[in-house]
Design a protein around this motif. Structure first.
Motif, mmCIF file in Angstrom:
data_model
loop_
_atom_site.group_PDB
_atom_site.id
_atom_site.type_symbol
_atom_site.label_atom_id
_atom_site.label_comp_id
_atom_site.label_asym_id
_atom_site.label_seq_id
_atom_site.Cartn_x
_atom_site.Cartn_y
_atom_site.Cartn_z
ATOM 1 N N ALA A 55 0.839 -1.203 0.000
ATOM 2 C CA ALA A 55 0.000 0.000 0.000
ATOM 3 C C ALA A 55 0.871 1.250 0.000
ATOM 4 O O ALA A 55 1.999 1.250 0.506
ATOM 5 C CB ALA A 55 -0.910 -0.012 1.213
ATOM 6 N N THR A 56 0.352 2.309 -0.599
ATOM 7 C CA THR A 56 1.043 3.593 -0.659
ATOM 8 C C THR A 56 0.103 4.670 -0.138
ATOM 9 O O THR A 56 -1.102 4.444 -0.010
ATOM 10 C CB THR A 56 1.446 3.917 -2.110
ATOM 11 N N PRO A 57 0.620 5.869 0.154
ATOM 12 C CA PRO A 57 -0.277 6.955 0.577
ATOM 13 C C PRO A 57 -1.367 7.256 -0.451
ATOM 14 O O PRO A 57 -2.484 7.619 -0.091
ATOM 15 C CB PRO A 57 0.680 8.147 0.740
ATOM 16 N N GLU A 58 -1.046 7.088 -1.734
ATOM 17 C CA GLU A 58 -2.038 7.337 -2.775
ATOM 18 C C GLU A 58 -3.064 6.218 -2.852
ATOM 19 O O GLU A 58 -4.222 6.450 -3.192
ATOM 20 C CB GLU A 58 -1.347 7.501 -4.129
ATOM 21 N N PHE A 97 -5.257 1.337 0.661
ATOM 22 C CA PHE A 97 -5.788 -0.007 0.844
ATOM 23 C C PHE A 97 -5.090 -1.032 -0.058
ATOM 24 O O PHE A 97 -5.554 -2.160 -0.179
ATOM 25 C CB PHE A 97 -7.291 -0.031 0.586
ATOM 26 N N GLY A 98 -4.009 -0.631 -0.689
ATOM 27 C CA GLY A 98 -3.241 -1.554 -1.510
ATOM 28 C C GLY A 98 -3.787 -1.695 -2.920
ATOM 29 O O GLY A 98 -4.629 -0.915 -3.381
ATOM 30 N N TYR A 99 -3.314 -2.724 -3.602
ATOM 31 C CA TYR A 99 -3.621 -2.922 -5.024
ATOM 32 C C TYR A 99 -4.319 -4.253 -5.297
ATOM 33 O O TYR A 99 -4.290 -4.758 -6.416
ATOM 34 C CB TYR A 99 -2.319 -2.856 -5.835
ATOM 35 N N GLY A 100 -4.942 -4.832 -4.277
ATOM 36 C CA GLY A 100 -5.562 -6.139 -4.443
ATOM 37 C C GLY A 100 -6.602 -6.189 -5.546
ATOM 38 O O GLY A 100 -6.739 -7.197 -6.244
ATOM 39 N N ARG A 101 -7.340 -5.098 -5.742
ATOM 40 C CA ARG A 101 -8.421 -5.118 -6.746
ATOM 41 C C ARG A 101 -7.892 -5.000 -8.170
ATOM 42 O O ARG A 101 -8.663 -5.080 -9.130
ATOM 43 C CB ARG A 101 -9.416 -3.997 -6.449
ATOM 44 N N GLU A 102 -6.576 -4.838 -8.310
ATOM 45 C CA GLU A 102 -6.005 -4.809 -9.653
ATOM 46 C C GLU A 102 -6.214 -6.145 -10.359
ATOM 47 O O GLU A 102 -6.279 -6.207 -11.591
ATOM 48 C CB GLU A 102 -4.514 -4.467 -9.590
ATOM 49 N N ARG A 103 -6.342 -7.210 -9.599
ATOM 50 C CA ARG A 103 -6.635 -8.510 -10.204
ATOM 51 C C ARG A 103 -7.983 -8.481 -10.908
ATOM 52 O O ARG A 103 -8.183 -9.142 -11.938
ATOM 53 C CB ARG A 103 -6.618 -9.591 -9.128
#
Length: 335
Positions: free
Chosen positions: A64-67, A70-76
């Motif tokens: 996860a990043t400040p931008e 909640f992380g990038y899990g939904r990129e899938r």
């Protein structure tokens, strides 16, 4: 759903489709069969789709990043949606165009007449191995669900996508074998065109189903009913919570669930006691539903009058903002 199982099924499908695409394209060049060309493009599109799923799985693991807190899990989900577009445009629409072209310019298989049949039978065997792997990995997480419910309700998109692609590939190969065989028997190239059209329609239908299911995941889905019940029981299982005022859940990724709830608590004498109570509730939630990794609990004093008015507001005796646990316990994912 295990990411490892999904990756294994994707790799099996990718290896099968690369080999199948090469053999189909060679058969098309030698025979001139439109069904073989449509199937070649179909296998190339499937190979690209599996590569996209692998890329999506890798990118989803970024921290996860400040931008993106909640992380990038939904990129899938995004890459699974792209797969449906590729399958629709490159696979389905191309096959329909090729069928129209073949129907308009009727012609039989020009040479190497029985080569397409041999290639199609071999492709069916290789695709069956890939499909068997996808079924085996899906059965590990499917439980007692029907296959339709599994595809519709699965939060991890990889296995449903591979299942539908492999099923479509097998049925498409049968359609191609039918078209090629009838062309060889009758000498009429329109049978080949008909088989190609059937492949195109099949791929378009599968692409639409994938797009609809992935769109729902992209928009955001809440927890399944059994998980909701487990979370509610975990929240109210101890003396820390008198009732749940309202609760919402959201999948941040296939294996990460967010739980946000306003809970009615008894009057605590101090903020540290309230914080310890909320921490205990969070711990119970994580035991009941391990994928509930992000939890926000807002303590409140339940008011019958407020509930009847539909405002959800606390009674006048609610803990003041400066003394509640919203910053210490409720306003963070938990410890």
């Amino acid at each position: 759903m295990s990411a490892t199982g999904g990756t294994k099924a994707i790799v099996a499908a990718l290896l099968a489709n690369v080999g199948i695409a090469v053999t189909k394209f060679i058969a098309f060049l030698l025979s001139g069969s439109s069904s073989m060309l449509a199937e070649s493009v179909h296998s190339v599109a499937d190979s690209g789709n599996q590569a996209l799923l692998l890329l999506g799985g890798k990118r989803a693991k970024r921290a996860a990043t400040p931008e993106h807190p909640f992380g990038y899990g939904r990129e899938r989900y995004i890459y699974a949606f792209i797969v449906s577009i590729v399958l629709f445009s490159i696979g389905g629409l191309f096959a329909l165009y090729e069928a129209y072209h073949k129907w308009s310019h009727e012609g039989g298989i020009e040479s190497w007449h029985w080569l397409p049949v041999v290639v199609l039978v071999a492709a069916i065997l290789m695709e069956s191995f890939s499909f068997r792997t996808a079924i085996k990995e899906s059965n590990l997480v499917r439980g007692k669900q029907s296959w339709v419910n599994f595809v519709r309700r699965a939060k991890a998109p990889e296995l449903p996508v591979v299942l539908l692609e492999d099923l479509g590939a097998l049925v498409g190969l049968v359609f191609a074998l039918f078209g090629v065989s009838m062309t060889l028997i009758t000498g009429n190239g329109r049978w080949d065109a008909a088989g190609t059209a059937m492949i195109g329609i099949l791929l378009v239908v599968i692409a639409i189903v994938l797009a609809i299911e992935t769109k729902s995941l992209l928009l955001g889905e809440g927890a399944e009913q059994q998980d909701l019940v487990a979370i509610e029981r975990a929240i109210t299982a101890g003396p820390e919570v008198e009732r749940i005022i309202h609760m919402k859940t959201l999948y941040l990724g296939p294996e990460e669930l967010m739980v946000a709830a306003k809970i009615g608590v008894p009057s605590w004498e101090s903020a540290p006691e309230l914080a310890r109570g909320i921490n205990a509730v969070e711990a119970r939630i994580r035991v009941a539903v391990p994928i509930a990794r992000v939890i926000y609990l807002e303590p409140d004093i339940y008011s019958v009058a407020a509930a009847e008015a539909g405002t959800g507001a606390a009674a006048d005796t609610a803990v003041p903002q400066s003394q509640d646990a919203s910053g210490e316990a409720a306003g963070r994912p938990g410890v």
